[in-house]
Design a protein around this motif. Structure first.
Motif, PDB file in Angstrom:
ATOM      1  N   VAL A  76      37.484  12.933  63.882  1.00  0.00           N
ATOM      2  CA  VAL A  76      38.462  12.540  64.908  1.00  0.00           C
ATOM      3  C   VAL A  76      38.894  11.090  64.683  1.00  0.00           C
ATOM      4  O   VAL A  76      40.084  10.771  64.805  1.00  0.00           O
ATOM      5  N   VAL A 109      42.739  10.079  63.977  1.00  0.00           N
ATOM      6  CA  VAL A 109      43.497   9.055  64.702  1.00  0.00           C
ATOM      7  C   VAL A 109      44.081   8.052  63.712  1.00  0.00           C
ATOM      8  O   VAL A 109      45.252   7.666  63.820  1.00  0.00           O
ATOM      9  N   HIS A 165      47.105  17.014  74.608  1.00  0.00           N
ATOM     10  CA  HIS A 165      46.589  16.335  73.411  1.00  0.00           C
ATOM     11  C   HIS A 165      45.647  15.197  73.793  1.00  0.00           C
ATOM     12  O   HIS A 165      44.610  15.004  73.155  1.00  0.00           O
ATOM     13  N   TYR A 172      41.695  14.961  72.697  1.00  0.00           N
ATOM     14  CA  TYR A 172      41.071  13.792  72.060  1.00  0.00           C
ATOM     15  C   TYR A 172      39.902  13.275  72.894  1.00  0.00           C
ATOM     16  O   TYR A 172      38.853  12.914  72.347  1.00  0.00           O
TER      17      TYR A 172
END
Length: 182
Positions: A63, A67, A93, A97
């Motif tokens: 993740v 990003v 979204h 996250y």
């Protein structure tokens, strides 16, 4: 940014991380669900828990890289539609996250609050929290709540993608599929 924001597809790196994170999360969830069916004292429970934690930690790493990929390569322009739809897509979204960051972090914290070390590919993570049984229980509840909520959040995400693809027919799935970002 290497990819123009008005591109119709996500960058190949973003696509890779999207599907890799999905597979890692699915594996982590499947393992912990399977572990619940094993009898107390089964030696496989420890191995399954270790792999669950490894996949969770890999989710966190991926993740972070995803990003970074978003900042490096950008994202395609938002699809047209009603304002509420665009807002809800952004909210979904953001929630995804949040879940992808919160699950691994709370997993590490509740393990450390239980006085156990957390290893990642042979390295022991630094302690972010001191052992505390009461705090461990609270963090574990949060971790399990988010773990249960992820089924609904991901389910809504999938339903939204399918609705866009098959009802609106706007090519949503092609935007995040391998080979589309050529």
């Amino acid at each position: 940014m290497n990819q123009k924001r008005n591109s119709k597809h996500y960058h190949a790196t973003s696509i890779f991380f999207h599907w890799a994170i999905f597979l890692l999360m699915a594996a982590a969830l499947a393992l912990i669900e399977y572990r619940g069916f094993l009898p107390k004292g089964d030696p496989d429970k420890k191995i399954i828990l270790h792999n669950h934690m490894l996949f969770g930690q890999l989710v966190f790493v991926f993740v972070v890289l995803r990003v970074a990929s978003r900042f490096s390569f950008g994202v395609p322009a938002a699809l047209s539609g009603p304002r509420w739809q665009i807002w809800s897509a952004h909210a979904m979204h953001a929630l995804l996250y949040l879940v992808m960051f919160a699950l691994p972090i709370t997993g590490v914290l509740f393990t450390q609050a239980g006085g156990k070390e957390v290893d990642f590919l042979g390295w022991v993570l630094p302690h972010f929290i001191s052992p505390d049984k009461a705090l461990r229980g609270s963090i574990k509840e949060v971790h399990e709540f988010i773990g249960n909520a992820v089924y609904y959040v991901v389910g809504l995400h999938i339903l939204g993608a399918l609705w866009h693809q098959f009802v609106r027919k706007d090519g949503t799935l092609r935007r995040m599929w391998f080979g589309a970002a050529k």
